[in-house]
Structure formats: structure tokens, C-alpha cells
Design a protein around this motif. Structure first.
Motif, PDB file in Angstrom:
ATOM      1  N   LYS C  18      38.916  38.512  38.809  1.00 19.00           N
ATOM      2  CA  LYS C  18      39.268  37.929  39.895  1.00 19.00           C
ATOM      3  C   LYS C  18      37.924  37.131  40.568  1.00 19.00           C
ATOM      4  O   LYS C  18      36.771  37.794  40.406  1.00 19.00           O
ATOM      5  N   ASN C  19      38.042  35.773  40.927  1.00 21.57           N
ATOM      6  CA  ASN C  19      36.973  35.239  41.999  1.00 21.57           C
ATOM      7  C   ASN C  19      36.843  35.876  43.141  1.00 21.57           C
ATOM      8  O   ASN C  19      37.951  35.775  43.792  1.00 21.57           O
ATOM      9  N   GLY C  20      35.943  36.724  43.414  1.00 24.32           N
ATOM     10  CA  GLY C  20      35.966  37.035  44.946  1.00 24.32           C
ATOM     11  C   GLY C  20      35.074  38.291  44.920  1.00 24.32           C
ATOM     12  O   GLY C  20      34.028  38.223  44.031  1.00 24.32           O
ATOM     13  N   TYR C  21      34.928  38.986  46.085  1.00 19.43           N
ATOM     14  CA  TYR C  21      33.690  39.872  46.226  1.00 19.43           C
ATOM     15  C   TYR C  21      34.139  41.414  46.483  1.00 19.43           C
ATOM     16  O   TYR C  21      35.191  41.507  47.288  1.00 19.43           O
ATOM     17  N   LEU C  22      33.581  42.391  46.085  1.00 18.17           N
ATOM     18  CA  LEU C  22      33.703  43.629  46.375  1.00 18.17           C
ATOM     19  C   LEU C  22      32.517  44.026  47.385  1.00 18.17           C
ATOM     20  O   LEU C  22      31.303  44.059  46.644  1.00 18.17           O
ATOM     21  N   GLY C  23      32.473  44.186  48.642  1.00 19.85           N
ATOM     22  CA  GLY C  23      31.268  44.092  49.370  1.00 19.85           C
ATOM     23  C   GLY C  23      30.383  42.955  49.303  1.00 19.85           C
ATOM     24  O   GLY C  23      31.200  41.696  49.350  1.00 19.85           O
ATOM     25  N   GLU C  24      29.200  43.045  48.866  1.00 20.72           N
ATOM     26  CA  GLU C  24      28.555  41.597  48.815  1.00 20.72           C
ATOM     27  C   GLU C  24      28.291  41.347  46.984  1.00 20.72           C
ATOM     28  O   GLU C  24      27.370  40.738  46.925  1.00 20.72           O
ATOM     29  N   THR C  25      28.887  42.073  46.287  1.00 25.78           N
ATOM     30  CA  THR C  25      28.841  41.634  44.994  1.00 25.78           C
ATOM     31  C   THR C  25      30.207  41.175  44.269  1.00 25.78           C
ATOM     32  O   THR C  25      30.990  41.562  44.684  1.00 25.78           O
ATOM     33  N   THR C  26      29.975  40.445  43.362  1.00 24.05           N
ATOM     34  CA  THR C  26      31.089  39.488  42.807  1.00 24.05           C
ATOM     35  C   THR C  26      31.906  40.507  42.073  1.00 24.05           C
ATOM     36  O   THR C  26      31.210  41.378  41.603  1.00 24.05           O
ATOM     37  N   PHE C  27      33.354  40.470  41.933  1.00 25.89           N
ATOM     38  CA  PHE C  27      34.016  41.289  41.035  1.00 25.89           C
ATOM     39  C   PHE C  27      33.364  41.267  39.588  1.00 25.89           C
ATOM     40  O   PHE C  27      33.478  42.272  38.876  1.00 25.89           O
ATOM     41  N   ALA C  28      33.053  40.233  39.327  1.00 28.03           N
ATOM     42  CA  ALA C  28      32.441  40.264  37.954  1.00 28.03           C
ATOM     43  C   ALA C  28      31.157  40.937  37.693  1.00 28.03           C
ATOM     44  O   ALA C  28      31.029  41.546  36.786  1.00 28.03           O
ATOM     45  N   ASP C  29      30.554  40.817  38.642  1.00 24.32           N
ATOM     46  CA  ASP C  29      29.053  41.550  38.696  1.00 24.32           C
ATOM     47  C   ASP C  29      29.391  42.981  38.873  1.00 24.32           C
ATOM     48  O   ASP C  29      28.651  43.809  38.133  1.00 24.32           O
ATOM     49  N   GLU C  30      30.353  43.721  39.693  1.00 25.89           N
ATOM     50  CA  GLU C  30      30.567  44.651  39.479  1.00 25.89           C
ATOM     51  C   GLU C  30      31.215  45.503  38.283  1.00 25.89           C
ATOM     52  O   GLU C  30      30.835  46.333  37.920  1.00 25.89           O
ATOM     53  N   THR C  31      32.010  44.586  37.709  1.00 26.99           N
ATOM     54  CA  THR C  31      32.559  45.055  36.467  1.00 26.99           C
ATOM     55  C   THR C  31      31.511  45.263  35.277  1.00 26.99           C
ATOM     56  O   THR C  31      31.486  46.106  34.769  1.00 26.99           O
ATOM     57  N   PHE C  32      30.679  44.080  35.468  1.00 25.22           N
ATOM     58  CA  PHE C  32      29.325  44.146  34.726  1.00 25.22           C
ATOM     59  C   PHE C  32      28.655  45.700  34.731  1.00 25.22           C
ATOM     60  O   PHE C  32      28.620  46.287  33.823  1.00 25.22           O
ATOM     61  N   LYS C  33      28.308  45.968  36.095  1.00 27.88           N
ATOM     62  CA  LYS C  33      27.587  46.965  36.296  1.00 27.88           C
ATOM     63  C   LYS C  33      28.562  48.352  35.792  1.00 27.88           C
ATOM     64  O   LYS C  33      27.999  49.131  35.314  1.00 27.88           O
ATOM     65  N   ARG C  34      29.883  48.387  36.130  1.00 28.19           N
ATOM     66  CA  ARG C  34      30.389  49.641  35.618  1.00 28.19           C
ATOM     67  C   ARG C  34      30.366  49.657  33.997  1.00 28.19           C
ATOM     68  O   ARG C  34      30.100  50.849  33.797  1.00 28.19           O
ATOM     69  N   CYS C  35      30.577  48.428  33.366  1.00 28.51           N
ATOM     70  CA  CYS C  35      30.382  48.663  31.931  1.00 28.51           C
ATOM     71  C   CYS C  35      29.030  49.188  31.695  1.00 28.51           C
ATOM     72  O   CYS C  35      28.883  49.898  30.408  1.00 28.51           O
ATOM     73  N   MET C  36      28.067  48.556  32.325  1.00 29.27           N
ATOM     74  CA  MET C  36      26.631  49.141  32.054  1.00 29.27           C
ATOM     75  C   MET C  36      26.354  50.742  32.311  1.00 29.27           C
ATOM     76  O   MET C  36      25.604  51.407  31.545  1.00 29.27           O
ATOM     77  N   ASN C  37      27.270  51.181  33.114  1.00 37.46           N
ATOM     78  CA  ASN C  37      27.053  52.527  33.419  1.00 37.46           C
ATOM     79  C   ASN C  37      27.950  53.698  32.584  1.00 37.46           C
ATOM     80  O   ASN C  37      27.849  54.733  32.830  1.00 37.46           O
ATOM     81  N   ILE C  38      28.339  53.150  31.382  1.00 33.86           N
ATOM     82  CA  ILE C  38      29.132  53.961  30.506  1.00 33.86           C
ATOM     83  C   ILE C  38      28.272  54.768  29.596  1.00 33.86           C
ATOM     84  O   ILE C  38      27.410  54.121  29.165  1.00 33.86           O
ATOM     85  N   ARG C  39      28.276  56.039  29.692  1.00 33.65           N
ATOM     86  CA  ARG C  39      27.325  56.592  28.750  1.00 33.65           C
ATOM     87  C   ARG C  39      27.629  56.192  27.396  1.00 33.65           C
ATOM     88  O   ARG C  39      29.007  56.283  27.050  1.00 33.65           O
ATOM     89  N   ILE C  40      26.774  56.445  26.292  1.00 34.12           N
ATOM     90  CA  ILE C  40      26.882  56.015  24.938  1.00 34.12           C
ATOM     91  C   ILE C  40      27.350  57.178  23.853  1.00 34.12           C
ATOM     92  O   ILE C  40      27.500  58.312  24.339  1.00 34.12           O
ATOM     93  N   HIS C  41      27.569  56.988  22.651  1.00 34.52           N
ATOM     94  CA  HIS C  41      28.079  57.625  21.691  1.00 34.52           C
ATOM     95  C   HIS C  41      29.121  58.754  22.091  1.00 34.52           C
ATOM     96  O   HIS C  41      30.186  58.524  22.650  1.00 34.52           O
ATOM     97  N   GLU C  42      28.784  60.147  21.815  1.00 34.82           N
ATOM     98  CA  GLU C  42      29.968  61.320  22.247  1.00 34.82           C
ATOM     99  C   GLU C  42      30.509  61.156  23.547  1.00 34.82           C
ATOM    100  O   GLU C  42      31.616  61.443  23.685  1.00 34.82           O
ATOM    101  N   GLU C  43      29.724  60.506  24.561  1.00 42.26           N
ATOM    102  CA  GLU C  43      29.874  60.575  25.693  1.00 42.26           C
ATOM    103  C   GLU C  43      30.915  59.182  26.150  1.00 42.26           C
ATOM    104  O   GLU C  43      31.165  59.157  27.345  1.00 42.26           O
TER     105      GLU C  43
END
Lengths: 514, 251, 242
Positions: C18-43
Motif C-alpha cells: 500500500k502507498n501510505g505511512y505507518l507513523g512516519e515510515t512508508t509501508f514499503a520501508d516498514e516492510t523492508f525493515k521487517r524482512c531485514m529483521n528476520i534471523r537467518i539459517h535455522e532461525e
């Protein structure tokens, strides 16, 4: 490509290589003109102006590659000792090379060898904290002296120190080399060819192998057409051709038909190259013990096992693909004895792994196969790649080092002995680092998982290697287990070896990247 | 970024392709799928687990709701996604050294494709049009594609040998066992965590192995912690697994 | 369509954000951040999704290009005509594309060739996606997709499957450079490969009787036909000491 076309090409290229603008030891190794003794000096630049004055003086006697021209009587046209100069990236900064030029250098050269330790596998006993003292300092300048005798080298050494003094001590000779008698702070590193029991140069290194037999051959080397077999690139139909000069010399076309990445202006890079300097300590006692122990379980002689490690037999360098076992070696030796000089040379280099796809002769982790797989990465799938050796041609390095120290019968690991490894290539990352990273300390390209190259791998005492046997013979392969580290890094760095004109430009402070 | 998962590297490259030529690419891809010889070089390189080319016609980007603006594009786009072993440079270089003709065939119709030789323009083309992966997962970070393939061969041989050698006297058993090892001698490489193949790989390793206090999440532009959701209503988590048979457990 | 090959399937999902904001962050940047914060390998949550070989998440921000696309690679008549009239040169100039949405891309390679396999795979994504991020917070799958267009209509596993199918793109060419066995089969094979190498090393040069006895113990321990255990775990990144 027919051999006449190849010869023609080589001739044309030979004419276009300006040998007198290329530093010595690049086009042809100094060993060929009897320079069996060497000193490697490392300096810090303290005063850029005076340092440039020093370099201007030194540049007058920097040895070029004209001696490699086979038409000239080489010995008479060269002096009794040589001098060569190269810079680290920090050195180029210290000598005040313009930023526009500095930014054009490749990133791995700018980072220097120490920062690339994880890529090179310089860990454990090879980690930088164990390197000689000198590598705990910031090194700017490398000056090498090679000569016919120690006295010749000493004389040139004194001359160089005088030039520095006379130009205002712009550079400072750094101490910190380890020595044979347990010294920690020697002023220079020595290197010298090893000699046999009769005092003749043996061309061997401390483990007993003959070294430097199949250095790459590239277009423009005056002797390229005669030496190309097994040393150039492998084309379809088992033909060999010289590699493109740009694999080793900046400012020349490389195998991708482009000019290698190099700094601007063009004249700064022209005829230069990058050098990897590594002091490689050899754990000779460990090696001898491991070879003895493993030979006890090995089906075949101890010498055959040693040949498996390397891909060549220790006594005369016979390639194991042509002399696969003790009986085969006898036949090979008989033919070798009877051969003339040209044929002897051919027998030592002209081979490939097309008939040894399974590694039954030269093991997948053997030194030679890992350092230069020739056409073997096609794994027998003829025509799969552009050319059979496509995956190897851009990974080649020129080796220009010398052994240091002694290793008598009673030697131990702690003695200071090994090889001053000096590799020349147009791209340290694509050539030297790749080979070290993927082929020495890892084995996936050879379908050997994490199994490392036997002699140089950064083993930890846990690793293994598989010595393959004839497929279908019903025999099990032989496993080398608990491989110890035979070779450790004791320091080094990445250097830019400018062409002669470029060196004079740097010394004059007139490099203009515009 | 996390383009690296153990021995695998995730590459995403998206490039424009003129709509009127994209049918040629589709036709070529169709041909390649049916002609094994066309992919011999790729197979022999053996650096790839899985790779795909996806062509999105300019009017076919997913459109899910009237609230979403429709894309208006001039070009079709080709997304190339690969899972390969080794470093970025090794992979790209190996392509151009070993199979330049194959590369040119697949990318030729893409706008401003520089051809695979010389190398530097091709490097730049891939690098400039590559999109970094945020999260990358491999089921076997210690295995290269070579290992997965050779493990399959080895497992079969091991099971066959075990069956065939059952109840044999010791000396016959030994003969069979040696024959097994002989046949498997090119499949016995050790698998361990990948060596560090690039500075980026070192960074991924450091982030993953750091202590919890030291490892930080990726912070957004304006937040030091997770912001509170203020748009969608909070939702219920997914239902429990259907049944134990649908929810395999790995031990 | 060439989504499948040799037992494996390529799944390419482009979910518009969606085009829009969560707080002061775009939804896309927020989604990006969430993907970046997934731990890797077994986790990684993907370790819990059966039969996932390799998969990735990224955000497509735009159809970026190194520069404006240039002219046709083959004959461009506009170039010729511009000899006569300047307007043809203008017509031949490249055009610049801009995406109107940013897309969350999920790209997976998994075992199973049929449509039913795809449905089952998507359902498992929904049911088993569960992870703890680099902040130590636990999340389900909605955390990643939450800000995508029309995702708020997803209320069940079936909704999720049909949502993902709407976002899925056809593959033009799928290259399977590995094999298409089930993941459990692949992991067991890798486990056995490692174990057989070690057995061979440990018993080099031993007598026939010794090796035979040891072999039986070895088979009892590694259980070659038991795909459940012992085996490698999905995402296992270190050699276990046994």
C-alpha cells in the motif's frame, strides 16, 4: 588456431611489448639469468618530497625486462645485481599521488593483504598477529635486490642506502624480519635459491619439490612459442596458445578483450602489474613426519605419495599424470634421460587432465591440479565451455619468489625457512585471491566440498583429502587424514609495480589524472 | 543486506525489454527448456541450485484492488533470480568466461544489454540492475549444489550396498565395501560452513553470530524500536496446524 | 508456463504494498525493515515450511535501471529518419518507467510439481510461519504481508492461498541445477554423505571383520531409510558434534 597463426600473433605481440618499460623479473624470472640471491627491503615514507628525490635516483638503476629479449646476449646487457621498486596503497598515498589516481586502484589493493585475511584464510597460526614484526608496521615501499652473489647484492644495498641519505632521508628502512638465528628485527629479508649436495642450484623448495616449472606463458614473451605447451591456455583439440598479456600487465588487452582495471592516467598504469608478497613459512619437520606416517599405510612408495600431494615427483618434477606410479615413473625417467633439452622441457609441462578426469593420477586436492586445473573443470564434458580451460585462464599468476632459510636433516618447524612467495597478476582479487580462496582453502569447484589443497591449505589438523584411484578397479581411494598445516603465512602485502616510465612520473610528482 | 545464506548467494536482476521483442525471449526460453544441450554449459558449471527468468509484460504487474493505481509502463521487464554457490564475482565471471554465447542469447533482447564479453560492461550491467535481498534462506547452508547432487548418488549407492552385502562373509563384504568406496570416491568431500568468500559474506556472518546484546535489528529511518501499528486492525494469528500429520516435525 | 522442472517448482510472488505511512515510515520501508529483521539459517521462519529448498524476500522499489534505457539494439529507424527531421530523434529517445506501487517479492524454490503441491505449500506458509526477530520479538506471517494491498481481506489459510495465487507470476524459464527430491530426502542424503566419509576415514586399513562389524553398527545408527532421523535439520548451518 594453427601453430603458424599462433606464432605470428606472438611475434606481433612481441614487437609491441616494450620490454625496457617493464620492470625486471616480470616478463622473465631472474633465476634464468643467474640472480640466485635476493634481499627484500621495506621502507616507510616520512618526507614525500625527499622520498621522491630518492626514487628519482633509484629509478635510474631500476632493472627493466630488456634482458628477456632472446635476441640479445642477456648476461652482458645486465649488471651483477638488479633493483626493483613497488608501492603499497598506503605508500602511494604517502608519496602524494593525486586522489584522482588513487581512486582508480582496485579495492583489494587499497585494503591491503591484512584486511583481506578472512578471504585468504589467514587464520590460526597464519593470522596477522603472528606475522613478522615488520608487518605490524605500515609499509609503504618495497625495494628488491637480486644478484649473482651475496657480495653483489650487498654492494647494491649500500648504494640504495646511500641514495636515501644523499636525498635527505625521505624514507626509512623498516626493521622487523625474523631470521635463521632467532632474530626478530632484521633490516631485510633474504632469499636464495637452494642448492644440492654438490652446491649446484637445485630449483627446489624446502619440502623437496622442484618449483616454478610451469609458470604461465603470455603473448609478447620472447620465448612464448617455444614454451607454450602446458603453460598457456588450452584450446579445443588439445592445442595451447599464449595467454593475453593483460592478464599480467596493465595497459594490455586481457582474456576478456579489455584493458584490466587500472588507475588513471593510462601512463601511470601502462606496463605495471600487481604483486602479492607473502612470506610463507614451511613446517618442514611436520611435513616430513606426516609423509613418513602416511606412507606406512599407502599402497606405493613414499616418493609416489609425495608426488600425489603435489602432482609432480620430487626428484625431477615428473608430472604424475604421465608417471602415475612407481613403475610408470621408471619408464618416464628413461624417456627423460634420453630426451634433448627441448623435449625435456616439453615433458615437464605438456600435459592436461583429459585422461584423468577422476583424479586417479593427480588427486582432486593435489597442488598442481588445484593451482592450475587446465581443462579439467569441464569434467570431461567436451564443448561445454567456450574453451576447455575457460575457467582457469583468468586465474593464472606469475610466480617470482625464492626460498629463504635452510632445512637440514635435523631441522624443526621453528627454524626460519620457507618461500618468499611473489605473485604477479593484473587483478589480485580475480587471480591470486580467487585461487587462494576457492582452490586452496576450499574445494567446491573440484567437487570436493570443503576439502582443501593438500600442501598449502590452511588445515587445522582435522581436515582430510581423498587420493582417488583408478575407477572400476575395485580399490578404495586412499584418505589422508588429520592434515596438519604445512605452510603458514608470516606476513606480506599487496604492491603496485609500476612500469619504468610510470615510476619516473611518480618520482617526479607529475602524475596527472586530469 | 542479506544476499548470502551459507554457500548460496541470491541474485535478483531486473531489466527492461521492449515489448515487441519479448516474445523472442519467451520462444528461446521455451526452446532451451526442451533442448538439454542448450544448457550443457550451465549444467557443467554446476554453480547453480535453481535459477529462473520471469518476464512480466508491462500490463501484467499484479493488480489486486481498485485502490491500487494501475501501472503504466513503456517496457516489459525481465526478472532473473538465481541461487548460486561462490562469490558474486566468481559467478558472474564464470558465466562470461565459460558460456558467453548462452548469456548473450538470453539477454540479447534486453534494452542496452552490453554483451557478456568484455567483462566490465557486463559486470556493471548486472551490478547496476541488481536488487538486494532482505532475507535469504537456504535449507542447507553448508551444501553447494554439487553436494546435493552427489549426496543423492551416494545415498542410493549406500543403500544398495547395504542390501547386497547383507549376510556375506567378511572378505566378500570387504570387496564390496571397497567397490562402494571406489565408486563413491568423487562424492566424499567434507561439508562444513562456507569459507568467507567476500567481505559481504563476512558481514553476514558477523551479524548472525554476534551476541544478542551486540546484534541489532535493522532500524528504520525514524525509529529506535518497533512502531505501534496504526493502520490495520490487529488480527488473530493463524490457526493451529491442521493436524500432526500435516505438520511434519524435524528432529 | 515453466514453473516446474525435475520435481521442483519456482514460485514468484509480487505483492503490491500500500502507498501510505505507518507513523512516519512508508509501508514499503516498514516492510523492508521487517524482512531485514528476520534471523537467518535455522532461525528463519522458512526453516519451518516443509520442502522449502531456497527462498528469499525483498522489496522491489522501482524498475530501476542503470540509466535511461537506450535505443533498440537492432535497427532503429528513428535514428535514420532523424537525418531528415529532428522530431524523429526525439521519438527515438528512451523513455523512463516509474512503478506506482512498491512490491514485496517472495521467491521460493520448493519440492512438488503440481498445482496441488503449490496450494499445499502456500497453506503451509500460512500455518507454520513463526519466528523470533533480531529484536527478540515473535511474529506470524501477517507481520510481513500486513501492509500489502488487499491483504486485510486474508482471514484464513484458504484466503491466503488465493491471495498469493493472485500475486504469482509465471516463470519463463526455470533452471533446476540440483534435484527435485523432497527436502527430507535431500537432507538425509547430505547427512549420509557426511557420515559415510567419516566412516571410511575411521576404518581405513582395518580388517574385513572389523569393518563389517562396524558397518552394522553404523547402519543401526544412521538408519539410511529413515528420513526423519537422524538427519540434518532444515537451515542447519554448523556441523554438529556427535
Amino acid at each position: 588456431m594453427t601453430s603458424s597463426v599462433m606464432e605470428r600473433q606472438a611475434k606481433v605481440a612481441g614487437k609491441t611489448l616494450n620490454l625496457s618499460d617493464i620492470q625486471g623479473n616480470v616478463v622473465r624470472a631472474y633465476g634464468h639469468i643467474g640472480y640466485f640471491h635476493a634481499r627484500y627491503l621495506f621502507f616507510r615514507i616520512n618526507d614525500p618530497g625527499n622520498a621522491r628525490a630518492f626514487l628519482t635516483r633509484v629509478a635510474e638503476r631500476v632493472t627493466n625486462s630488456a634482458y628477456a629479449d632472446s635476441k640479445r646476449n642477456t648476461r652482458q646487457t645486465t649488471s651483477k645485481a638488479s633493483t626493483n621498486v613497488a608501492f603499497t596503497f598506503a605508500g602511494l598515498q604517502a608519496i602524494e599521488l593525486p586522489a584522482g589516481s588513487l581512486m582508480g586502484f582496485p579495492q583489494e589493493f587499497a585494503a591491503g593483504m591484512k584486511k583481506r585475511m578472512s578471504i585468504l584464510g589467514d587464520e590460526g597460526s597464519s593470522a596477522p598477529e603472528h606475522w613478522d614484526n615488520i608487518w605490524q608496521k605500515e609499509v609503504h615501499l618495497w625495494v628488491s635486490i637480486n644478484g649473482l652473489s651475496n657480495a653483489d647484492v650487498e654492494e647494491r644495498y649500500q648504494w640504495i642506502l646511500r641514495q636515501n641519505k644523499d636525498s635527505g632521508d625521505g624514507v626509512e628502512l623498516l626493521s622487523g624480519h625474523r631470521g635463521a638465528a632467532g632474530e626478530e628485527d632484521l633490516m631485510f629479508q633474504t632469499g636464495a635459491i637452494l642448492r644440492d649436495e654438490n652446491g649446484n642450484p637445485s630449483g627446489k623448495e624446502h619440502f623437496g619439490y622442484r618449483d616454478g616449472i610451469s609458470d604461465p606463458v603470455f603473448e609478447g614473451q620472447p620465448n612464448a612459442p617455444d614454451t607454450v605447451l602446458g603453460r598457456g591456455k588450452l584450446l579445443a583439440g588439445d592445442k595451447w596458445a599464449p595467454l593475453a598479456p593483460g592478464e599480467f600487465l596493465l595497459g594490455h588487452l586481457d582474456e576478456a578483450q579489455e584493458y584490466p582495471k587500472a588507475p588513471m592516467p593510462r601512463s601511470l598504469a601502462q606496463n605495471g602489474t600487481f604483486m602479492v608478497y607473502r612470506k610463507l613459512h614451511q613446517n618442514v619437520a611436520t611435513f616430513r613426519r606426516y609423509l613418513d606416517d602416511s606412507a606406512a599405510q599407502f599402497e606405493g612408495s613414499k616418493e609416489m605419495l609425495a608426488a600425489k600431494f603435489c602432482g609432480r615427483w620430487r626428484d625431477n618434477g615428473a608430472p604424475i599424470v604421465d608417471a602415475p606410479d612407481d613403475a610408470g615413473k621408471k619408464c618416464w625417467d628413461a624417456r627423460f634421460e634420453a630426451a634433448d633439452a627441448a623435449e625435456k622441457r616439453r615433458m615437464l609441462t605438456d600435459f592436461h587432465y583429459n585422461d584423468d578426469i577422476d583424479g586417479a593420477r593427480c588427486p582432486m586436492s593435489g597442488h598442481l591440479r588445484r593451482m592450475n586445473p587446465r581443462g579439467s573443470l569441464e569434467f570431461g564434458q567436451k564443448g561445454a565451455f567456450n574453451t576447455p580451460s575457460a575457467l582457469a585462464d583468468r586465474r593464472r599468476i606469475l610466480r617470482r619468489g625464492l626460498p629463504y632459510g635452510q632445512s637440514g636433516p635435523d631441522t624443526n618447524d621453528a627454524d626460519d625457512h620457507g618461500i618468499i612467495f611473489m605473485a604477479l597478476n593484473a587483478s589480485i582479487e580475480r587471480q591470486f585471491e580467487f585461487v587462494q580462496q576457492q582452490w586452496v582453502n576450499y574445494g567446491n569447484d573440484f567437487k570436493e566440498g570443503n576439502d582443501k589443497e593438500i600442501l598449502l591449505g590452511n588445515h587445522t589438523g582435522e581436515g582430510k583429502a581423498v587420493l582417488q584411484v583408478e575407477p572400476g578397479s575395485g580399490k578404495p581411494p586412499h584418505f589422508l587424514t588429520k592434515l596438519p598445516r604445512f605452510v603458514e603465512c608470516r606476513g606480506g602485502d599487496y604492491f603496485f609495480v609500476p612500469g619504468i616510465t610510470a615510476l619516473k612520473m611518480i618520482a617526479a610528482g607529475i602524475v596527472d589524472p586530469t | 543486506m542479506s544476499n548470502i545464506a551459507g554457500k548460496a548467494y541470491a541474485m535478483n536482476v531486473i531489466t527492461p525489454i521492449r515489448s515487441r521483442y519479448s516474445f523472442i525471449n519467451r520462444w528461446l526460453f521455451g526452446k532451451a527448456t526442451k533442448t538439454p544441450a542448450a544448457l550443457l554449459g550451465l549444467v557443467t558449471l554446476s554453480l547453480i541450485h535453481y535459477a529462473r527468468w520471469v518476464i512480466i509484460p508491462r500490463n501484467s504487474f499484479p493488480h489486486l484492488d481498485a485502490s491500487q493505481p494501475k501501472e503504466e509502463l513503456n517496457y516489459d521487464y525481465m526478472i532473473f533470480q538465481s541461487n548460486f554457490n561462490g562469490s558474486w564475482a566468481q559467478y558472474v565471471d564464470s558465466f562470461t568466461f565459460a558460456i558467453p554465447a548462452g548469456l548473450d542469447l538470453f539477454w540479447k533482447w534486453n534494452v542496452r544489454y552490453p554483451k557478456s564479453v568484455p567483462l566490465t560492461p557486463f559486470h556493471d550491467y548486472i551490478r547496476h540492475n541488481q536488487i538486494d535481498t532482505c532475507h535469504y534462506y537456504s535449507a542447507y547452508p553448508m551444501a553447494a549444489s554439487n553436494d546435493v547432487k552427489s549426496a543423492k548418488v551416494l545415498k542410493q549407492a549406500l543403500c544398495d550396498f547395504d542390501k547386497a552385502s547383507a549376510g556375506k562373509p567378511a572378505d566378500e563384504f570387504l570387496t564390496d565395501y571397497h567397490a562402494l568406496l571406489n565408486a563413491m570416491q568423487l562424492h566424499l568431500g567434507e561439508m562444513r560452513p562456507t569459507p568467507v568468500v567476500s567481505m559481504a559474506a563476512q558481514a553476514v556472518k558477523d551479524r548472525h553470530s554476534g551476541t544478542p546484546e551486540k546484534v541489532q535489528g535493522f532500524k528504520g529511518a525514524n525509529d529506535s524500536a518497533e512502531p505501534v501499528e496504526n493502520s490495520a486492525s490487529s488480527r488473530t494469528p493463524p490457526a493451529a496446524p491442521l493436524s500432526s500429520t500435516d505438520a511434519p516435525e524435524y528432529s | 508456463m515453466a514453473n516446474t522442472g525435475g520435481g521442483a517448482q519456482a514460485l514468484t510472488i509480487l505483492s503490491p504494498i500500500k502507498n501510505g505511512y505507518l507513523g512516519e515510515t512508508t509501508f514499503a520501508d516498514e516492510t523492508f525493515k521487517r524482512c531485514m529483521n528476520i534471523r537467518i539459517h535455522e532461525e528463519s521462519p522458512l526453516a519451518k515450511i516443509p520442502d522449502t529448498y531456497l527462498a528469499r524476500l525483498y522489496v522491489l522499489n522501482d524498475v530501476l535501471y542503470e540509466s535511461k534505457p537506450a535505443n533498440d539494439t537492432i535497427l532503429n529507424l528513428n535514428d535514420l529518419f532523424s537525418l531528415f527531421k529532428g522530431k524523429y530523434r526525439l521519438r527515438g529517445l528512451p523513455k523512463t518507467d516509474k512503478l506506482k506501487s512498491r512490491y514485496l517479492v517472495f521467491s521460493s524454490n520448493f519440492h512438488g510439481e503440481s498445482d496441488e503441491d503449490l496450494d499445499r505449500y502456500l497453506k503451509n506458509l500460512y500455518l507454520h510461519w513463526d519466528y523470533t526477530d533480531y529484536y527478540g520479538k515473535r511474529h506470524d506471517i501477517h507481520h510481513i504481508w500486513r501492509h500489502c494491498v488487499a491483504y486485510d481481506k486474508v482471514k484464513s489459510a484458504d484466503d491466503f492461498v488465493s491471495y498469493m495465487r493472485k500475486c504469482a507470476l509465471d516463470t519463463s524459464l526455470f533452471f533446476n541445477g540440483s534435484n527435485g527430491d523432497s527436502l527430507k530426502e535431500q537432507l538425509k542424503a547430505l547427512y549420509l554423505k557426511q557420515e559415510l566419509s567419516r566412516f571410511a576415514i575411521n576404518h581405513q586399513g582395518k580388517s574385513a571383520g572389523e569393518i563389517q562389524t562396524a558397518w552394522h553398527a553404523f547402519i543401526d545408527r544412521v538408519r539410511p531409510t529413515d528420513l526423519e532421523a537422524p538427519s540434518w535439520k532444515p537451515g542447519q548451518s554448523t556441523v554438529r558434534t556427535s
